[in-house]
Design a protein around this motif. Sequence first.
Motif, PDB file in Angstrom:
ATOM      1  N   PHE A   1       3.872  -7.798 -16.394  1.00 46.92           N
ATOM      2  CA  PHE A   1       4.271  -7.670 -17.800  1.00 46.92           C
ATOM      3  C   PHE A   1       5.114  -6.415 -17.990  1.00 46.92           C
ATOM      4  CE2 PHE A   1       3.068  -6.554 -22.322  1.00 46.92           C
ATOM      5  CZ  PHE A   1       3.918  -7.482 -22.888  1.00 46.92           C
ATOM      6  N   THR A   2       4.563  -5.260 -17.662  1.00 45.92           N
ATOM      7  CA  THR A   2       5.334  -4.015 -17.667  1.00 45.92           C
ATOM      8  C   THR A   2       4.914  -3.176 -16.468  1.00 45.92           C
ATOM      9  OG1 THR A   2       3.703  -2.859 -19.052  1.00 45.92           O
ATOM     10  CG2 THR A   2       5.539  -3.939 -20.185  1.00 45.92           C
ATOM     11  N   THR A   3       5.853  -2.434 -15.904  1.00 52.88           N
ATOM     12  CA  THR A   3       5.520  -1.546 -14.791  1.00 52.88           C
ATOM     13  C   THR A   3       4.982  -0.228 -15.344  1.00 52.88           C
ATOM     14  OG1 THR A   3       7.740  -0.573 -14.639  1.00 52.88           O
ATOM     15  CG2 THR A   3       7.331  -2.582 -13.369  1.00 52.88           C
ATOM     16  N   LEU A   4       3.982   0.325 -14.654  1.00 52.66           N
ATOM     17  CA  LEU A   4       3.397   1.608 -15.052  1.00 52.66           C
ATOM     18  C   LEU A   4       3.915   2.756 -14.196  1.00 52.66           C
ATOM     19  CD1 LEU A   4      -0.313   0.477 -15.563  1.00 52.66           C
ATOM     20  CD2 LEU A   4       1.430   0.865 -17.319  1.00 52.66           C
ATOM     21  N   GLY A   5       4.260   2.463 -12.956  1.00 54.29           N
ATOM     22  CA  GLY A   5       4.757   3.508 -12.070  1.00 54.29           C
ATOM     23  C   GLY A   5       4.707   3.046 -10.630  1.00 54.29           C
ATOM     24  N   THR A   6       5.375   3.795  -9.767  1.00 51.67           N
ATOM     25  CA  THR A   6       5.357   3.488  -8.342  1.00 51.67           C
ATOM     26  C   THR A   6       5.152   4.780  -7.555  1.00 51.67           C
ATOM     27  OG1 THR A   6       7.754   3.758  -8.093  1.00 51.67           O
ATOM     28  CG2 THR A   6       6.964   1.559  -8.606  1.00 51.67           C
ATOM     29  N   VAL A   7       4.615   4.620  -6.349  1.00 58.41           N
ATOM     30  CA  VAL A   7       4.466   5.757  -5.439  1.00 58.41           C
ATOM     31  C   VAL A   7       4.972   5.341  -4.067  1.00 58.41           C
ATOM     32  CG1 VAL A   7       2.543   6.845  -6.635  1.00 58.41           C
ATOM     33  CG2 VAL A   7       2.082   5.114  -4.923  1.00 58.41           C
ATOM     34  N   PHE A   8       5.651   6.267  -3.412  1.00 57.06           N
ATOM     35  CA  PHE A   8       6.114   6.059  -2.040  1.00 57.06           C
ATOM     36  C   PHE A   8       5.011   6.530  -1.107  1.00 57.06           C
ATOM     37  CE2 PHE A   8       8.350   7.556   1.806  1.00 57.06           C
ATOM     38  CZ  PHE A   8       8.983   6.369   2.160  1.00 57.06           C
ATOM     39  N   VAL A   9       4.542   5.626  -0.251  1.00 57.85           N
ATOM     40  CA  VAL A   9       3.453   5.948   0.666  1.00 57.85           C
ATOM     41  C   VAL A   9       4.018   6.731   1.851  1.00 57.85           C
ATOM     42  CG1 VAL A   9       1.624   5.030   2.129  1.00 57.85           C
ATOM     43  CG2 VAL A   9       2.212   3.884  -0.021  1.00 57.85           C
ATOM     44  N   ASP A  10       3.502   7.943   2.048  1.00 65.07           N
ATOM     45  CA  ASP A  10       4.013   8.822   3.105  1.00 65.07           C
ATOM     46  C   ASP A  10       2.838   9.571   3.728  1.00 65.07           C
ATOM     47  OD1 ASP A  10       5.302  10.581   4.732  1.00 65.07           O
ATOM     48  OD2 ASP A  10       6.466  11.575   3.167  1.00 65.07           O
ATOM     49  N   SER A  11       2.435   9.162   4.922  1.00 65.00           N
ATOM     50  CA  SER A  11       1.277   9.771   5.581  1.00 65.00           C
ATOM     51  C   SER A  11       1.511  11.232   5.947  1.00 65.00           C
ATOM     52  CB  SER A  11       0.914   8.984   6.842  1.00 65.00           C
ATOM     53  OG  SER A  11       2.006   8.950   7.745  1.00 65.00           O
ATOM     54  N   SER A  12       2.775  11.664   6.021  1.00 59.40           N
ATOM     55  CA  SER A  12       3.064  13.053   6.357  1.00 59.40           C
ATOM     56  C   SER A  12       2.940  13.976   5.158  1.00 59.40           C
ATOM     57  CB  SER A  12       4.475  13.170   6.950  1.00 59.40           C
ATOM     58  OG  SER A  12       5.466  12.856   5.967  1.00 59.40           O
ATOM     59  N   HIS A  13       2.869  13.404   3.976  1.00 58.47           N
ATOM     60  CA  HIS A  13       2.741  14.201   2.755  1.00 58.47           C
ATOM     61  C   HIS A  13       1.288  14.640   2.587  1.00 58.47           C
ATOM     62  CE1 HIS A  13       2.760  15.195  -1.554  1.00 58.47           C
ATOM     63  NE2 HIS A  13       4.066  15.305  -1.447  1.00 58.47           N
ATOM     64  N   PRO A  14       1.052  15.879   2.108  1.00 60.32           N
ATOM     65  CA  PRO A  14      -0.331  16.355   1.936  1.00 60.32           C
ATOM     66  C   PRO A  14      -1.196  15.442   1.087  1.00 60.32           C
ATOM     67  CG  PRO A  14       1.216  18.174   1.677  1.00 60.32           C
ATOM     68  CD  PRO A  14       2.043  16.921   1.774  1.00 60.32           C
TER      69      PRO A  14
END
Length: 253
Positions: A98-111
């Motif tokens: 219906f509506t997007t709330l947000g996205t995150v880029f999955v990065d295992s090297s990020h803390p």
Amino acid sequence: MPYIVLDPSAAEAAPVTTLGDPLVSSGETLASMRGEMVGQLGNRVDLFEGGNGRVHLYLNQSYIDLATSLKLDELQGSIALDLVAGQSMYMLPSWIIFTTLGTVFVDSSHPLGGRPIEKIDFHRYRSLSVLDGEPQQYFRYGNMIVFYPTPEAAGSVVLDFRLRPRLLTDDTHSPILGYEWHEVILLGAKQRAFSAMLEFDKAMIAQNEVTNLVRRKMDIAAEETDGMIVGSAVPRAHAHLLRDYRIGRRLDL
């Protein structure tokens, strides 16, 4: 500027998901709500000409209208999108977003294991320069999501969204909303039936019942905040305490 054609036929296929699918025999079902409407509407034969289509239409219209008007926990979801190098366009599962709330880029090297991706609009996207790299921004274009910069390598993105439930089609189907909302769906369907029969006085009464019932309902998400300490309200430094005293606020610590 990224003057590419935003063509859904050139986008990556949408992931398969069961999010938004009806529950099965959980609370009221399509059959039980239909039976209740038969009783409450006085067995109006004209509503059932050609089968149950019209009554099912009113029940589903009421269901979808309620689901897309309220912000409830049951109406949130997340899916993972697999990024492809050189591909900026990705189809979303049909109907349910219906509506997007947000996205995150999955990065295992990020803390923190990843980082958020900023939401922009189509016009902002067209003003940017052509660039490849890790996605920093995204926007929705119809039933498609577009990332910028264009991913230069495979990866994964998690998309959070408010969902639009799928229609109730089988007699055993139940709404994904909690049982406390099933009565509201039935009342909304009655209001639509009365309007279709040009009985506008009864339709108005039914609509008022819907409004009053919704107002009395408790939003589970709101109730879950009881007893929660809001992080931004907790002073984190001595300077914050001094600032609050300077502006004349009394802190009871």
